[in-house]
Design a protein around this motif. Structure first.
Motif, mmCIF file in Angstrom:
data_model
loop_
_atom_site.group_PDB
_atom_site.id
_atom_site.type_symbol
_atom_site.label_atom_id
_atom_site.label_comp_id
_atom_site.label_asym_id
_atom_site.label_seq_id
_atom_site.Cartn_x
_atom_site.Cartn_y
_atom_site.Cartn_z
ATOM 1 N N HIS A 106 31.430 18.723 -6.737
ATOM 2 C CA HIS A 106 31.978 17.946 -7.657
ATOM 3 C C HIS A 106 33.308 17.903 -7.884
ATOM 4 C CE1 HIS A 106 31.666 17.223 -12.378
ATOM 5 N NE2 HIS A 106 31.138 16.179 -11.831
ATOM 6 N N HIS B 266 23.042 10.728 -13.910
ATOM 7 C CA HIS B 266 23.226 11.560 -15.068
ATOM 8 C C HIS B 266 22.297 11.820 -16.113
ATOM 9 C CE1 HIS B 266 27.215 13.058 -16.533
ATOM 10 N NE2 HIS B 266 27.893 12.477 -15.354
ATOM 11 N N GLU C 29 22.390 11.071 -7.560
ATOM 12 C CA GLU C 29 22.748 12.278 -8.034
ATOM 13 C C GLU C 29 21.997 12.387 -9.419
ATOM 14 O OE1 GLU C 29 26.880 12.645 -8.524
ATOM 15 O OE2 GLU C 29 26.986 14.367 -9.629
ATOM 16 N N ASP C 30 21.755 13.610 -9.758
ATOM 17 C CA ASP C 30 21.290 14.112 -11.164
ATOM 18 C C ASP C 30 19.992 13.202 -11.667
ATOM 19 O OD1 ASP C 30 22.814 16.423 -10.904
ATOM 20 O OD2 ASP C 30 24.444 15.660 -12.231
ATOM 21 N N ASP D 125 24.981 8.012 -9.596
ATOM 22 C CA ASP D 125 24.740 8.963 -10.451
ATOM 23 C C ASP D 125 23.979 8.699 -11.774
ATOM 24 O OD1 ASP D 125 24.910 11.388 -11.841
ATOM 25 O OD2 ASP D 125 27.041 11.612 -11.774
ATOM 26 N N GLU E 224 26.252 19.927 -10.451
ATOM 27 C CA GLU E 224 27.470 20.109 -11.203
ATOM 28 C C GLU E 224 27.374 20.809 -12.426
ATOM 29 O OE1 GLU E 224 27.976 15.697 -11.894
ATOM 30 O OE2 GLU E 224 28.237 16.090 -13.741
ATOM 31 N N ARG F 27 26.006 19.865 -5.564
ATOM 32 C CA ARG F 27 27.208 19.059 -6.175
ATOM 33 C C ARG F 27 27.862 20.066 -7.001
ATOM 34 N NH1 ARG F 27 30.135 15.385 -5.926
ATOM 35 N NH2 ARG F 27 29.765 14.323 -8.066
HETATM 36 MG MG MG Z 1 27.643 13.695 -11.584
#
Ligand code: MG
Length: 399
Positions: A307, A207, A231-232, A205, A257, A278
């Motif tokens: 998520h 983030h 992710e992200d 991730d 998310e 997600r």
């Molecule tokens: Mg995440």
């Protein structure tokens, strides 16, 4: 069909372990109650007020059977819609109504939704440590526990910067170095692949800690390590960059998310610019909209990885497992061990076994809630300093 009249709607804030959790309980005159997860740990009392002060008066006396209509009534009742506080409030009620419906039908939620697409959903665990040796210890433990999917992170989101040169009198915040983070993470992937081979699935991730051009380069540099998903890699505000990212890398991309509004995922899904959604189920308003976006994504060949962080209740964890066993395009479920005090408040949630999660066969969502035990852990105001993340010069970035 015999009406099942709603006689009480209440939101409860409790902090059994690390996070403030929000639970919604809907009671009916049929002698059946339901539970939902409305946890927005950054604004728990705002969600409680939205449920108790604004949704309860709308719902008392209504037939709990009419979930679809009640969901729309709740959503439209504020006129301005699709924000995280109100969506979580609606989700808490929505899940509780599905729980009631399952109990009235005598079916577990996944059966009520249409039955199984799979035996159980693969689960992934978090391995996070400040150095590689610490990370190996965690990965070893997860593999021994049966997991075959592991999310690997060195340090906190954005990594733990070393020798970071900042100006005098720096603004308060959580500092990191995007360049150091990217380089360290690529070394981490190589080290983990060298040690464990190709038989385990690795997830990571970002983030939102990289700017768009660095994010594209990073995603390309991840390709040799065969991630399950990255992710992200971009912030919610920069989703238009996914088209360029998609054109330049084969690394599977996950995001979602932070989504609140269907307009935030519509283009990404229609244009097939991501691989995994997600979405945080309570953040979009609960099971009712989750089913719709799941089917929409399925038609476009996009998979689901709801998520499931530590700041949801075991009710939310269980809802995701029901959805994941039912929905054909579900792929993997994030899993975090329920902490001891939380386990004293909730019972009946799914527990990882052989690397999989499977929902309860009890009617409804299958999770119980001990109100008296929850009252021993009242909600507590909590600051979230990690949301004040800064690069070395002091610039605030998306957390
Ligand atoms: Mg995440």
């Amino acid at each position: 069909m015999t009406p099942s009249t709603i006689t009480q709607v209440e939101a409860i804030v409790t902090k059994p372990d690390k996070h403030n959790l929000v639970v919604v309980r809907v009671t009916t005159d049929a002698g059946v109650w339901g539970l939902g997860c409305a946890t927005f740990q950054f604004r728990p009392w705002a969600v409680r007020s939205a449920v108790d002060d604004y949704l309860r008066p709308l719902l008392l006396g209504r037939d709990a059977n009419d979930i679809e209509d009640l969901w729309h009534v709740m959503r439209m009742s504020s006129y301005w819609r699709n924000g995280p506080v109100l969506n979580n409030a609606i989700a808490g009620v929505d899940m509780a109504l599905w729980d009631v419906k399952g109990k009235l039908a005598g079916m577990p939620l996944y059966q009520l939704l249409g039955g199984r697409s799979r035996t159980a959903i693969p689960a992934y665990a978090h391995a996070v440590a400040d150095d590689l040796d610490g990370l190996y210890t965690q990965i070893d433990r997860h593999l021994a526990d049966g997991y075959r999917h592991v999310r690997v992170q060195l340090g906190f989101y954005g990594g733990n910067a070393t020798d970071l040169q900042v100006p005098e009198n720096p603004l308060p915040g959580s500092y990191y170095d995007p360049r150091q983070y990217a380089a360290t993470t690529l070394r981490l992937f190589k080290a983990v692949r060298d040690r464990y081979g190709d038989d385990i699935e690795l997830l990571h991730d970002v983030h939102e800690r990289l700017n768009p051009s660095d994010a594209i380069r990073f995603a390309k540099e991840c390709e040799p390590f065969g991630l399950y998903f990255l992710e992200d890699v971009l912030p919610l505000e920069q989703t238009a960059w996914y088209e360029k990212l998609r054109a330049q890398t084969s690394t599977p991309i996950a995001t979602g998310e932070l989504f609140n509004n269907p307009k935030e995922w519509e283009e990404l899904v229609v244009r097939r610019q991501i691989d995994f959604l997600r979405i945080h189920v309570s953040q979009i308003g609960g099971i009712t909209p989750a089913l719709k976006v799941a089917h929409f994504a399925d038609a476009m060949g996009i998979r689901l990885a709801w998520h499931t962080p530590s700041d949801i209740t075991p009710v939310g964890l269980a809802v995701n497992a029901h959805l994941n066993v039912h929905l054909h395009n579900a792929s993997v479920q994030e899993n975090l061990d329920v902490q001891p005090n939380t386990a004293a408040v909730f019972a009946g949630y799914p527990v990882q076994s052989r690397g999989f999660l499977r929902p309860s066969d009890e009617p409804g969502i299958g999770v119980s809630f001990d109100v008296d035990a929850a009252a021993e852990f009242p909600g507590v105001f909590k600051e979230h300093p990690w949301t004040t993340s800064r690069t070395a010069d002091g610039t605030l970035v998306t957390p």
